[in-house]
Write a protein that holds these residues in place. Structure first.
Motif, PDB file in Angstrom:
ATOM      1  N   PHE A  15      56.284  29.651 -14.288  1.00 46.66           N
ATOM      2  CA  PHE A  15      55.786  28.454 -13.581  1.00 46.66           C
ATOM      3  C   PHE A  15      54.514  28.092 -13.913  1.00 46.66           C
ATOM      4  CE2 PHE A  15      54.279  32.549 -11.599  1.00 46.66           C
ATOM      5  CZ  PHE A  15      53.154  32.195 -11.207  1.00 46.66           C
ATOM      6  N   ARG A  16      53.965  26.799 -13.406  1.00 49.73           N
ATOM      7  CA  ARG A  16      52.840  26.338 -13.915  1.00 49.73           C
ATOM      8  C   ARG A  16      51.879  26.232 -12.644  1.00 49.73           C
ATOM      9  NH1 ARG A  16      50.803  20.774 -13.971  1.00 49.73           N
ATOM     10  NH2 ARG A  16      52.786  19.974 -13.016  1.00 49.73           N
ATOM     11  N   ILE A  17      50.671  26.510 -12.733  1.00 46.43           N
ATOM     12  CA  ILE A  17      49.642  26.291 -11.630  1.00 46.43           C
ATOM     13  C   ILE A  17      48.757  24.949 -11.994  1.00 46.43           C
ATOM     14  CG2 ILE A  17      47.400  27.222 -10.846  1.00 46.43           C
ATOM     15  CD1 ILE A  17      48.663  30.096 -11.717  1.00 46.43           C
ATOM     16  N   GLN A  18      48.755  24.288 -10.641  1.00 48.24           N
ATOM     17  CA  GLN A  18      48.272  22.969 -10.818  1.00 48.24           C
ATOM     18  C   GLN A  18      46.743  22.917 -11.132  1.00 48.24           C
ATOM     19  OE1 GLN A  18      50.038  20.224 -10.287  1.00 48.24           O
ATOM     20  NE2 GLN A  18      51.905  21.485 -10.071  1.00 48.24           N
ATOM     21  N   LYS A  19      46.427  21.833 -11.689  1.00 47.28           N
ATOM     22  CA  LYS A  19      44.997  21.596 -12.171  1.00 47.28           C
ATOM     23  C   LYS A  19      43.928  21.641 -10.951  1.00 47.28           C
ATOM     24  CE  LYS A  19      42.121  17.865 -14.477  1.00 47.28           C
ATOM     25  NZ  LYS A  19      40.994  18.421 -13.677  1.00 47.28           N
ATOM     26  N   GLY A  20      43.000  22.314 -10.711  1.00 46.56           N
ATOM     27  CA  GLY A  20      41.998  22.489 -10.008  1.00 46.56           C
ATOM     28  C   GLY A  20      42.104  23.669  -8.935  1.00 46.56           C
ATOM     29  N   LYS A  21      43.308  24.318  -9.055  1.00 44.10           N
ATOM     30  CA  LYS A  21      43.591  25.536  -8.282  1.00 44.10           C
ATOM     31  C   LYS A  21      42.442  26.519  -8.690  1.00 44.10           C
ATOM     32  CE  LYS A  21      47.017  24.036  -5.676  1.00 44.10           C
ATOM     33  NZ  LYS A  21      46.719  24.168  -4.134  1.00 44.10           N
ATOM     34  N   ASP A  22      42.266  27.422  -8.098  1.00 45.52           N
ATOM     35  CA  ASP A  22      41.704  28.929  -8.272  1.00 45.52           C
ATOM     36  C   ASP A  22      42.740  29.854  -8.990  1.00 45.52           C
ATOM     37  OD1 ASP A  22      40.904  31.944  -7.683  1.00 45.52           O
ATOM     38  OD2 ASP A  22      39.057  30.761  -7.316  1.00 45.52           O
ATOM     39  N   LEU A  23      42.506  30.146 -10.129  1.00 43.81           N
ATOM     40  CA  LEU A  23      43.707  30.938 -10.709  1.00 43.81           C
ATOM     41  C   LEU A  23      44.122  32.548 -10.156  1.00 43.81           C
ATOM     42  CD1 LEU A  23      45.681  31.394 -13.242  1.00 43.81           C
ATOM     43  CD2 LEU A  23      43.603  32.119 -14.703  1.00 43.81           C
ATOM     44  N   MET A  24      42.987  33.032  -9.653  1.00 40.96           N
ATOM     45  CA  MET A  24      43.198  34.441  -9.149  1.00 40.96           C
ATOM     46  C   MET A  24      44.027  34.281  -7.817  1.00 40.96           C
ATOM     47  SD  MET A  24      43.377  37.531  -9.219  1.00 40.96           S
ATOM     48  CE  MET A  24      42.144  38.435 -10.393  1.00 40.96           C
ATOM     49  N   GLU A  25      43.341  33.167  -7.041  1.00 44.14           N
ATOM     50  CA  GLU A  25      43.922  32.892  -5.677  1.00 44.14           C
ATOM     51  C   GLU A  25      45.255  32.474  -5.808  1.00 44.14           C
ATOM     52  OE1 GLU A  25      43.167  29.671  -2.684  1.00 44.14           O
ATOM     53  OE2 GLU A  25      41.598  30.829  -2.618  1.00 44.14           O
TER      54      GLU A  25
END
Length: 142
Positions: A15-25
């Motif tokens: 999956f992809r994590i959206q721009k601006g999100k906190d990666l660890m969270e």
């Protein structure tokens, strides 16, 4: 040495994590939401900034630092286990700037995603549990 038991592979997530999100969270929430209790994490992408930590073995504490510039996430490697009855992500990152200078360390909260593509392989078996080790003062598998 504790008895070692094999794990079976469970579900696989890409999956992809959206721009601006906190990666660890985002990683921790994904594991919690999908009830992943044990697994392997890999990823790549780019970060707007990073908050990393390194463990000072003599002082038995983490030193945190902020990389306040865009960086390529050359490698994200980690695992999922249980700590305090909740999914816990432990991950390290290797980063490179636009001149090829490298940095890295343990991923911590405060790392902002530019783009992140993540692979999580769930492992089925007795989940590993993290607790503080009395000798090292680290939260490790006990």
């Amino acid at each position: 040495m504790a008895e070692q038991k094999p794990y079976l592979t469970g579900r696989t997530y890409i999956f992809r994590i959206q721009k601006g999100k906190d990666l660890m969270e985002a990683l921790t929430d994904f594991c919690h939401d999908n009830q992943i209790k044990c697994g392997i994490i890999n990823g790549t992408g780019a970060l707007e900034n990073a908050t990393l930590s390194s463990y000072d073995q003599a002082k038995k504490k983490y030193d945190k630092r902020v990389v306040a510039k865009p960086m390529e996430m050359v490698s994200l490697m980690g695992n999922v286990s249980i700590m305090d009855n909740r999914a816990n992500v432990r991950a390290d990152v290797v980063l490179a700037d636009d001149e090829g200078n490298m940095d890295g360390g343990q991923l911590t909260a405060g790392t902002k995603v530019f783009v992140a593509e993540v692979y999580i392989q769930e492992l089925v078996g007795e989940p590993k549990v993290r607790k503080q080790d009395k000798v090292t003062k680290l939260n490790i598998w006990i």
